[in-house]
Design a protein around this motif. Structure first.
Motif, PDB file in Angstrom:
ATOM      1  N   MET A   1      18.162  31.144  29.434  1.00 36.10           N
ATOM      2  CA  MET A   1      19.202  31.894  30.099  1.00 36.10           C
ATOM      3  C   MET A   1      18.674  33.303  30.387  1.00 36.10           C
ATOM      4  SD  MET A   1      23.100  32.749  28.794  1.00 36.10           S
ATOM      5  CE  MET A   1      23.634  31.065  28.813  1.00 36.10           C
ATOM      6  N   THR A   2      18.815  33.750  31.621  1.00 32.76           N
ATOM      7  CA  THR A   2      18.321  35.071  31.999  1.00 32.76           C
ATOM      8  C   THR A   2      19.260  36.159  31.486  1.00 32.76           C
ATOM      9  OG1 THR A   2      19.534  35.174  34.082  1.00 32.76           O
ATOM     10  CG2 THR A   2      17.348  34.114  34.132  1.00 32.76           C
ATOM     11  N   ALA A   3      18.755  37.395  31.484  1.00 30.00           N
ATOM     12  CA  ALA A   3      19.569  38.531  31.059  1.00 30.00           C
ATOM     13  C   ALA A   3      20.790  38.677  31.965  1.00 30.00           C
ATOM     14  CB  ALA A   3      18.734  39.808  31.066  1.00 30.00           C
ATOM     15  N   ALA A   4      20.617  38.462  33.259  1.00 26.73           N
ATOM     16  CA  ALA A   4      21.746  38.586  34.182  1.00 26.73           C
ATOM     17  C   ALA A   4      22.795  37.512  33.917  1.00 26.73           C
ATOM     18  CB  ALA A   4      21.260  38.509  35.628  1.00 26.73           C
ATOM     19  N   THR A   5      22.365  36.304  33.619  1.00 26.19           N
ATOM     20  CA  THR A   5      23.303  35.224  33.308  1.00 26.19           C
ATOM     21  C   THR A   5      24.074  35.533  32.035  1.00 26.19           C
ATOM     22  OG1 THR A   5      21.869  33.619  34.399  1.00 26.19           O
ATOM     23  CG2 THR A   5      23.524  32.751  32.894  1.00 26.19           C
ATOM     24  N   ARG A   6      23.366  36.033  31.017  1.00 25.87           N
ATOM     25  CA  ARG A   6      24.039  36.412  29.772  1.00 25.87           C
ATOM     26  C   ARG A   6      25.057  37.528  30.030  1.00 25.87           C
ATOM     27  NH1 ARG A   6      18.833  36.849  27.683  1.00 25.87           N
ATOM     28  NH2 ARG A   6      19.208  38.979  26.976  1.00 25.87           N
ATOM     29  N   ALA A  20      34.430  36.553  41.641  1.00 24.52           N
ATOM     30  CA  ALA A  20      34.851  36.566  43.044  1.00 24.52           C
ATOM     31  C   ALA A  20      33.627  36.382  43.927  1.00 24.52           C
ATOM     32  CB  ALA A  20      35.535  37.891  43.365  1.00 24.52           C
ATOM     33  N   ARG A  21      33.870  36.122  45.179  1.00 18.32           N
ATOM     34  CA  ARG A  21      32.788  36.049  46.160  1.00 18.32           C
ATOM     35  C   ARG A  21      32.402  37.473  46.529  1.00 18.32           C
ATOM     36  NH1 ARG A  21      32.677  32.082  51.111  1.00 18.32           N
ATOM     37  NH2 ARG A  21      33.290  30.831  49.340  1.00 18.32           N
ATOM     38  N   PRO A  22      31.120  37.819  46.465  1.00 21.62           N
ATOM     39  CA  PRO A  22      30.718  39.180  46.810  1.00 21.62           C
ATOM     40  C   PRO A  22      30.899  39.452  48.297  1.00 21.62           C
ATOM     41  CG  PRO A  22      28.785  37.833  46.377  1.00 21.62           C
ATOM     42  CD  PRO A  22      29.989  36.988  46.068  1.00 21.62           C
ATOM     43  N   SER A  23      31.350  40.636  48.625  1.00 19.21           N
ATOM     44  CA  SER A  23      31.575  40.998  50.023  1.00 19.21           C
ATOM     45  C   SER A  23      30.286  40.990  50.836  1.00 19.21           C
ATOM     46  CB  SER A  23      32.244  42.372  50.116  1.00 19.21           C
ATOM     47  OG  SER A  23      31.430  43.354  49.508  1.00 19.21           O
ATOM     48  N   CYS A  24      29.147  41.181  50.168  1.00 17.71           N
ATOM     49  CA  CYS A  24      27.860  41.169  50.868  1.00 17.71           C
ATOM     50  C   CYS A  24      27.394  39.748  51.167  1.00 17.71           C
ATOM     51  CB  CYS A  24      26.803  41.905  50.049  1.00 17.71           C
ATOM     52  SG  CYS A  24      26.409  41.075  48.483  1.00 17.71           S
ATOM     53  N   GLY A  25      28.030  38.753  50.513  1.00 17.17           N
ATOM     54  CA  GLY A  25      27.699  37.363  50.763  1.00 17.17           C
ATOM     55  C   GLY A  25      26.538  36.820  49.958  1.00 17.17           C
ATOM     56  N   THR A  26      25.992  37.623  49.030  1.00 22.25           N
ATOM     57  CA  THR A  26      24.832  37.193  48.262  1.00 22.25           C
ATOM     58  C   THR A  26      25.116  37.215  46.763  1.00 22.25           C
ATOM     59  OG1 THR A  26      23.379  38.154  49.937  1.00 22.25           O
ATOM     60  CG2 THR A  26      22.386  37.646  47.825  1.00 22.25           C
ATOM     61  N   GLY A  27      24.835  36.129  46.080  1.00 22.04           N
ATOM     62  CA  GLY A  27      24.961  36.087  44.626  1.00 22.04           C
ATOM     63  C   GLY A  27      26.374  35.839  44.153  1.00 22.04           C
ATOM     64  N   ARG A  28      26.698  36.446  43.007  1.00 20.95           N
ATOM     65  CA  ARG A  28      28.021  36.301  42.394  1.00 20.95           C
ATOM     66  C   ARG A  28      28.572  37.688  42.127  1.00 20.95           C
ATOM     67  NH1 ARG A  28      26.944  32.154  37.595  1.00 20.95           N
ATOM     68  NH2 ARG A  28      29.213  32.090  37.470  1.00 20.95           N
ATOM     69  N   ALA A  38      30.884  44.497  40.225  1.00 24.04           N
ATOM     70  CA  ALA A  38      29.472  44.165  40.072  1.00 24.04           C
ATOM     71  C   ALA A  38      29.080  43.006  40.966  1.00 24.04           C
ATOM     72  CB  ALA A  38      29.170  43.813  38.616  1.00 24.04           C
ATOM     73  N   HIS A  39      27.871  43.096  41.504  1.00 20.69           N
ATOM     74  CA  HIS A  39      27.261  42.005  42.265  1.00 20.69           C
ATOM     75  C   HIS A  39      25.985  41.607  41.548  1.00 20.69           C
ATOM     76  CE1 HIS A  39      29.122  43.091  46.464  1.00 20.69           C
ATOM     77  NE2 HIS A  39      30.025  42.852  45.540  1.00 20.69           N
ATOM     78  N   PHE A  40      25.893  40.358  41.161  1.00 20.96           N
ATOM     79  CA  PHE A  40      24.687  39.821  40.526  1.00 20.96           C
ATOM     80  C   PHE A  40      23.877  39.140  41.623  1.00 20.96           C
ATOM     81  CE2 PHE A  40      27.538  40.576  37.125  1.00 20.96           C
ATOM     82  CZ  PHE A  40      26.774  40.754  35.984  1.00 20.96           C
ATOM     83  N   HIS A  41      22.788  39.785  42.040  1.00 24.94           N
ATOM     84  CA  HIS A  41      22.011  39.304  43.184  1.00 24.94           C
ATOM     85  C   HIS A  41      20.783  38.495  42.821  1.00 24.94           C
ATOM     86  CE1 HIS A  41      24.450  41.389  46.044  1.00 24.94           C
ATOM     87  NE2 HIS A  41      24.261  42.537  45.436  1.00 24.94           N
ATOM     88  N   ALA A  42      20.248  38.710  41.646  1.00 25.41           N
ATOM     89  CA  ALA A  42      19.004  38.043  41.267  1.00 25.41           C
ATOM     90  C   ALA A  42      18.981  37.886  39.753  1.00 25.41           C
ATOM     91  CB  ALA A  42      17.804  38.876  41.738  1.00 25.41           C
ATOM     92  N   ASP A  43      17.952  37.232  39.273  1.00 22.13           N
ATOM     93  CA  ASP A  43      17.832  37.010  37.835  1.00 22.13           C
ATOM     94  C   ASP A  43      17.790  38.303  37.035  1.00 22.13           C
ATOM     95  OD1 ASP A  43      17.840  34.315  38.214  1.00 22.13           O
ATOM     96  OD2 ASP A  43      15.665  34.084  38.033  1.00 22.13           O
ATOM     97  N   ARG A  44      17.367  39.384  37.654  1.00 22.29           N
ATOM     98  CA  ARG A  44      17.202  40.641  36.924  1.00 22.29           C
ATOM     99  C   ARG A  44      17.840  41.844  37.590  1.00 22.29           C
ATOM    100  NH1 ARG A  44      10.970  39.527  36.029  1.00 22.29           N
ATOM    101  NH2 ARG A  44      11.139  38.031  34.341  1.00 22.29           N
TER     102      ARG A  44
END
Length: 131
Positions: A1-6, A20-28, A38-44
C-alpha cells in the motif's frame, strides 16, 4: 500500500470529508461540505486546497518543508508523500484546510478551483514514472 493510499484511507474516514470526483478530472478527491480539500493524483503526490490566506499565513513554514511545493498564485499546495512523517504533515495540513474553508470566503477573490496538477506541477525530485 502506497503512502498516498494509506493517507486517503485515513482521511476518508474523517466525518468532515467525503470522497468525490476531482474537478480537474484526474485521480481521486476528498471534499468538505464547502470545498474540495485534496486531490490524490499519483502514488506520491497530493494537491491540498489550503486557500490563499492560509498559504500566506504559513508560507515561511511551508517553504521550509522539502515535502511541500508552492505554486505562485495558486490556492493549493502540492505535497510529496514518501514516509510516515509526510503523511502526518498532510493530516495536519488537511485539518488546517478544513478550518480555513469553514471560515469566511477568501478576501482576495473567488477560491481557485484548479489544483496544481492543472499547472503541470512536479516536485524537483519526483521521478518521471510517478505520474
Amino acid at each position: 500500500m502506497t503512502a498516498a493510499t494509506r493517507a486517503l484511507t485515513q482521511l476518508a474516514s474523517w466525518p468532515d470529508l467525503a470522497e468525490a470526483r476531482p474537478s480537474c478530472g484526474t485521480g481521486r478527491a476528498l471534499r468538505s461540505a464547502r470545498a474540495e480539500i485534496a486531490h490524490f493524483h499519483a502514488d506520491r503526490r497530493v494537491d491540498l486546497h489550503l486557500t490563499a490566506r492560509t498559504i500566506r499565513r504559513f508560507e515561511d513554514d511551508l517553504r521550509e518543508s522539502t515535502a511541500v511545493r508552492l505554486v505562485p498564485g495558486s490556492h493549493w499546495v502540492t505535497i510529496r508523500l514518501e514516509c510516515d512523517a509526510d503523511i502526518d504533515l498532510l493530516m495536519t495540513l488537511v485539518s488546517v484546510a478544513l478550518q480555513a474553508h469553514q471560515g469566511w470566503p477568501e478576501a482576495d477573490g473567488t477560491p481557485s478551483a484548479q489544483c496544481n496538477d492543472h499547472h503541470g506541477v512536479r516536485l524537483a525530485h519526483e521521478s518521471a514514472g510517478d505520474g
